[in-house]
Design an enzyme around this catalytic site. Structure first.
Site, short mmCIF file in Angstrom:
data_model
loop_
_atom_site.label_atom_id
_atom_site.label_comp_id
_atom_site.label_asym_id
_atom_site.label_seq_id
_atom_site.Cartn_x
_atom_site.Cartn_y
_atom_site.Cartn_z
N ARG A 1 3.58 -12.49 -10.31
CA ARG A 1 2.14 -12.20 -10.01
C ARG A 1 1.32 -11.46 -11.04
NH1 ARG A 1 1.86 -10.31 -3.66
NH2 ARG A 1 -0.36 -10.67 -3.91
N ARG B 1 -5.11 19.85 5.09
CA ARG B 1 -5.48 18.43 4.52
C ARG B 1 -5.64 17.81 5.70
NH1 ARG B 1 -6.42 18.46 -0.61
NH2 ARG B 1 -5.21 19.94 -1.74
N PRO C 1 9.09 -2.52 -6.10
CA PRO C 1 9.81 -1.51 -6.53
C PRO C 1 9.19 -0.04 -6.47
CG PRO C 1 9.60 -3.23 -8.29
CD PRO C 1 8.63 -3.41 -7.20
N GLU C 2 9.93 1.02 -5.73
CA GLU C 2 9.68 2.39 -5.53
C GLU C 2 10.57 3.00 -6.49
OE1 GLU C 2 8.85 3.37 -1.41
OE2 GLU C 2 8.18 1.23 -0.99
#
Ligand SMILES: [Zn+2]
Length: 270
Positions: free
Chosen positions: A112, A151, A2-3
């Site tokens: 899990r 970056r 899930p995001e």
């Protein structure tokens, strides 16, 4: 896994069904899942609390309690937060059950067992390491340009860094980079301003569309009512190794970047 869109969908579902309910009893079956401050009993502290609100921060669902405490919940790989009436069959791998006075319950299941439900005290700054919310007003194009400037980190790794932007995971990083026609391994600082603006737009757009379709059920994600999402049916590259790129028709490739499978088009992502 899930995001942001999946957690947002769960949070919206829970907001409709459990806000205002009083927790009659908390049952913890696997201790490592339900964390509490030292010398506080999770079960005793939670029993009697009213659910004051539910909100999301990054990939966390936050269950706000009447006392000002909160249950900060991370679903990680396979965690589920599901509301059910008394009669419905229990989810496999249920580790925490909050039973309400009306007989319904909110269960945290996780096959899990990487997920956590953590009781935090009022005002505890548990989210100080989390970056900007990508769907908030704070996530401006200028802020994003500043974040990437100079970056050397691959742009995909930067998108996944929760300390910079909170809530993007592997699915939506791959999809946003494809939409913006940017190669996932490009050093963040090498992107031109127009490319960064395209990516900013793609991040906001893909997350918003995924929320509209109630998230992606690529694994076993379900929402708070136990229903699958719909965005897995419209993914452009994620999980589509060898299929034609929806934009140029060349086959989608899969490479590994920052230890994560990365799906993209070698032909039209530069
Ligand atoms: Zn392509």
């Amino acid at each position: 896994m899930p995001e942001l869109p999946e957690v947002e969908t769960i949070v919206r579902g829970l907001s409709r069904s459990v806000v205002g309910k009083r927790i009659a009893r908390a049952e913890v079956r696997l201790r490592k899942i339900a964390l509490a401050p030292p010398h506080v009993s999770f079960e005793q502290a939670v029993a009697g609390e009213e659910i004051a609100g539910i909100r999301r921060r990054g990939k966390y669902a936050i269950i706000e309690l009447g006392s000002g405490r909160a249950l900060v919940t991370s679903l990680r790989m396979t965690g589920r937060l599901v509301v059910s009436s008394g009669r419905r069959r229990e989810e496999r791998g249920t580790h925490v059950i909050l039973s309400f006075a009306d007989g319904s319950r909110l269960s945290f299941a996780d096959l899990r067992t990487f997920g956590r439900m953590r009781l935090v005290e009022p005002g505890e700054a548990w989210d100080r390491e989390l970056g900007v919310e990508p769907l908030s007003l704070g996530f401006t194009q200028e802020a994003f340009i500043g974040m990437l400037s100079g970056r050397p980190t691959p742009i995909k790794a930067l998108l996944l860094d929760q300390r910079r932007i909170a809530g993007i995971g592997n699915i939506y990083a791959c999809e946003a980079l494809w939409e913006a026609r940017i190669r996932p391994g490009r050093p963040a600082g090498s992107l031109t301003k127009p490319a960064i603006r395209r990516l900013h737009h793609a991040v906001v757009s893909v997350l918003s569309r995924a929320i509209e379709l109630r998230g992606s059920s690529v694994d076993d994600y379900v929402d708070a009512d136990g229903l699958r999402g719909g965005f897995q049916n419209v993914l452009s590259v994620y999980g589509r190794l060898g299929e034609p790129c929806p934009r140029c028709g060349r086959p989608i490739v899969r490479t590994v970047l920052a230890q994560r499978g990365t799906w993209w088009c070698r032909s039209c992502q530069r």
